[in-house]
Design an enzyme around this catalytic site. Structure first.
Site, PDB file in Angstrom:
ATOM      1  CB  CYS A  97      38.273  31.171  42.072  1.00  0.00           C
ATOM      2  SG  CYS A  97      40.160  32.009  41.582  1.00  0.00           S
ATOM      3  CB  CYS A 194      41.263  38.675  44.681  1.00  0.00           C
ATOM      4  SG  CYS A 194      41.641  38.059  43.132  1.00  0.00           S
TER       5      CYS A 194
END
Length: 349
Positions: A97, A194
């Protein structure tokens, strides 16, 4: 009167990026806050983050915008996460990410805004190194240092990065947030992955793994049971095997073709070296030699010899045997406090 240099800051809505606004303003920068919408709605239950980031931006009087990259996040991060576990590998979604989204698409967005610099609330430092280029250094707070997660960010992007929290310890940041009266001062830290939101990754994966690859548990060349599918296991795993044996057993390796999971006692799950692929070494940093490396975030640095190979590959040979390196994880290579290179673990030897 000359204009202030513009910093485009990724604002998560948490305490770290919120304090970063203040520190950047104090350092003389114009700040434009950007909240990245990343997690698709079907996985997102925390909808407060955008509102929190917007509130903080208003408090500091800075411009604020939202960048919707949810589709790319699903394509690049989540689908890769699912695919890698289905191949018997152990991915690191945060490193991916950071490379492709937070310091990839976000960096492109900031450049289009004519930003001089980009920033986030990460705990890492940038300095001009002895190699005469801007590189990532470990943060002052060793417990919060996030240089490992940023080790695959491209050298071109590193040149534009500023990290105001790099010299601070976490408690100093929280204290400063309280002094500034920030509404997020007591907000909990976000988790590493997350989109899992504290769920077990296996439960997350279960609906998306089609044609589960089940095979045997193999110990010392003999079949001793059937496993539940290779996505349920990772090298070094001890719990959840449900195998009775005279000594504790650990996952040693996984064969994605057969679906077999190889087990061993603890002393058999140590390896001397790892082969890396998709390597990135910063220009003018050492081609090969003795340095240190981390094979997972919480691991202590270990001395190793780097052997650079063609096609962006490398081998790391450690002075000491390492416990259960996992294919798919990131290896970050350091010269003291400096990140000089990184790669993805392909296999152990």
């Amino acid at each position: 009167m000359s204009r202030k240099p513009l910093v485009v800051l990724g604002m998560s809505g948490g305490v770290d990026s919120s304090v970063a606004v203040h520190l950047l303003q104090q350092a003389g920068y114009e700040v434009h806050g950007v909240h990245m919408l990343m997690i698709p709605e079907k996985w997102q239950t925390n909808l407060q983050a955008v509102a929190d980031a917007k509130t903080v931006a208003k408090q500091f009087g800075i411009k604020f915008s939202v960048l919707d990259i949810r589709e790319k996040f699903e394509q690049i991060v989540i689908q890769q996460f699912i695919k890698e576990y289905n191949r018997g590998r152990t991915p690191n979604p945060c490193v991916l990410c950071n490379k492709q989204l937070k310091f990839g698409l976000f960096a492109e967005y900031a450049i289009k805004m004519r930003a001089d610099y980009i920033s986030t609330g990460h705990y890492v430092r940038t300095k001009i190194s002895e190699y005469n280029q801007k590189l990532f250094y470990r943060a002052a707070d060793p417990q919060k240092d996030q240089s490992y997660f940023l080790s695959l960010v491209s050298p071109q992007v590193v040149e534009r990065c500023i990290f105001p929290l790099g010299e601070y310890h976490k408690e100093e940041v929280r204290d400063l947030a309280r002094q500034l009266g920030l509404p997020v001062a007591e907000k909990k830290d976000s988790q590493e992955a997350c989109f899992l939101e504290d769920k077990d990754y296996r439960e997350f994966l279960k609906p998306y793994i089609k044609n589960v690859r089940k095979g045997s548990f193999i110990l010392n060349g003999k079949v001793i049971g059937e496993n539940k599918g290779i996505y349920n296991y990772t090298p070094g795993q001890r719990r959840g095997l449900e195998i009775s044996y005279k000594e504790p057993l650990y996952v040693k390796s996984i064969d994605s073709k057969t679906g077999d999971v190889y087990l061993g006692v603890k002393k058999e799950v140590f390896f001397k070296g790892v082969a890396l692929k998709d390597c990135q070494f910063f220009p003018d940093t050492p081609y090969m030699g003795k340095y240190t490396a981390k094979l997972r975030y919480r691991m202590k640095d270990e001395n190793c010899l780097i052997e650079r190979l063609p096609e962006n590959k490398a081998n790391l040979l450690f002075d000491n045997f390492q416990f259960a390196p996992a294919a798919g994880q990131t290896a970050a290579i350091y010269d003291g406090d400096i990140i000089i290179g990184s790669g993805v673990i392909d296999y152990t030897f």
